[in-house]
Every structure is written in structure tokens, then in C-alpha cells.
Design a protein around this motif. Structure first.
Motif, PDB file in Angstrom:
ATOM      1  N   THR A  38       0.836  -1.205   0.000  1.00  0.00           N
ATOM      2  CA  THR A  38       0.000   0.000   0.000  1.00  0.00           C
ATOM      3  C   THR A  38       0.872   1.256   0.000  1.00  0.00           C
ATOM      4  OG1 THR A  38      -1.677  -1.197   1.255  1.00  0.00           O
ATOM      5  CG2 THR A  38      -1.863   1.196   1.188  1.00  0.00           C
ATOM      6  N   GLN A  43       0.776   1.127  -9.993  1.00  0.00           N
ATOM      7  CA  GLN A  43       0.220   0.032  -9.206  1.00  0.00           C
ATOM      8  C   GLN A  43       0.451  -1.313  -9.877  1.00  0.00           C
ATOM      9  OE1 GLN A  43      -3.835   0.632  -8.009  1.00  0.00           O
ATOM     10  NE2 GLN A  43      -4.225  -1.525  -7.769  1.00  0.00           N
ATOM     11  N   TRP A  71       2.606  -4.653  -8.352  1.00  0.00           N
ATOM     12  CA  TRP A  71       2.017  -5.984  -8.201  1.00  0.00           C
ATOM     13  C   TRP A  71       2.719  -7.028  -9.070  1.00  0.00           C
ATOM     14  CZ3 TRP A  71      -0.220  -7.502  -4.144  1.00  0.00           C
ATOM     15  CH2 TRP A  71      -0.981  -6.628  -3.376  1.00  0.00           C
ATOM     16  N   ILE A  97       2.669   1.696  -3.396  1.00  0.00           N
ATOM     17  CA  ILE A  97       1.760   2.182  -4.434  1.00  0.00           C
ATOM     18  C   ILE A  97       1.431   3.649  -4.213  1.00  0.00           C
ATOM     19  CG2 ILE A  97      -0.602   1.996  -5.338  1.00  0.00           C
ATOM     20  CD1 ILE A  97      -0.315  -1.068  -4.938  1.00  0.00           C
ATOM     21  N   PHE A 147      -0.911   5.877  -8.608  1.00  0.00           N
ATOM     22  CA  PHE A 147      -1.828   4.839  -9.083  1.00  0.00           C
ATOM     23  C   PHE A 147      -1.364   4.219 -10.401  1.00  0.00           C
ATOM     24  CE2 PHE A 147      -5.683   3.458 -11.315  1.00  0.00           C
ATOM     25  CZ  PHE A 147      -6.145   2.533 -10.408  1.00  0.00           C
TER      26      PHE A 147
END
Length: 113
Positions: free
Chosen positions: A77, A88, A92, A80, A85
Motif C-alpha cells: 500500500t 500500481q 504488483w 503504491i 496509481f
């Protein structure tokens, strides 16, 4: 673990919390692999996945893979939020590549993964 993302480069560092030194690192900018990756205006997910795979191999060499029961702490979290955004997906992709290559990750938010 810390992740650094710019337009053309992705770099990951695993830092020893006790001593503050870098244990393992990998960057798309490394000459040995830069030529084989497709990072034109920005790095695609396939190139970013290589970051996780190579870092996992380097962690295995350093014996930080799941063998000792230790794990790599990561706050997804926070990473990111710092990257924005748009990054992101890249965060991942790196996380999944590490997990798929046997690296034990510990989420700093809740301690699980």
C-alpha cells in the motif's frame, strides 16, 4: 524491500533492517539485461516481471529465500501510494514474480500474505 519506479527504469532494493545495508538489488538499467528488455518510452509488465525474477535469484544466492523462515517485509500500500496509481500494476507484477519464484513476502500492513 523498496521499489523505485521511473518512466524508463525500475529498481528494487532489499535492505537489512538491523544494519541498514542493501542485501540484494536489481535494476532494469543494469547493462547485462538492459539490451534484452523492451523498455522504450516506458517499461512493460514483462520487463518489470524480470525485475522480480532476477531479484528472487539474487535473494536465493544470499540465502534469504524461504529457507531460514525469514521473509522480505514489504508494504505494498505504501509503495503504491509513493509511486502513484499508474505504477500500481508494476508494483504488483514485481510482488507476484517474487512470490512465484519462492520468496516469502511479509505484508507490513497485516503480517500475512
Amino acid at each position: 524491500m523498496r521499489i523505485f519506479i521511473s518512466l524508463k527504469h525500475v529498481t528494487t532494493n532489499v535492505v537489512d533492517r538491523n544494519y541498514g545495508h542493501i542485501v540484494a538489488t536489481f535494476s532494469i538499467a543494469e547493462h547485462s539485461i538492459k539490451q534484452s528488455l523492451e523498455c522504450g518510452r516506458s517499461c512493460n509488465a514483462k520487463a518489470v516481471a524480470v525485475v522480480g525474477e532476477v531479484l528472487a535469484m539474487r535473494l536465493k544466492v544470499e540465502e534469504l529465500k524461504d529457507g531460514q523462515g525469514r521473509g522480505i517485509h514489504l508494504n505494498v500500500t505504501k509503495e503504491i501510494e509513493k509511486k502513484g496509481f499508474k505504477s500500481q500494476t508494476n508494483v504488483w507484477v514485481i510482488v507476484n514474480a517474487l512470490k512465484n519464484n519462492g520468496v516469502k513476502l511479509i505484508d507490513e500492513d497485516d503480517g500475512n500474505w
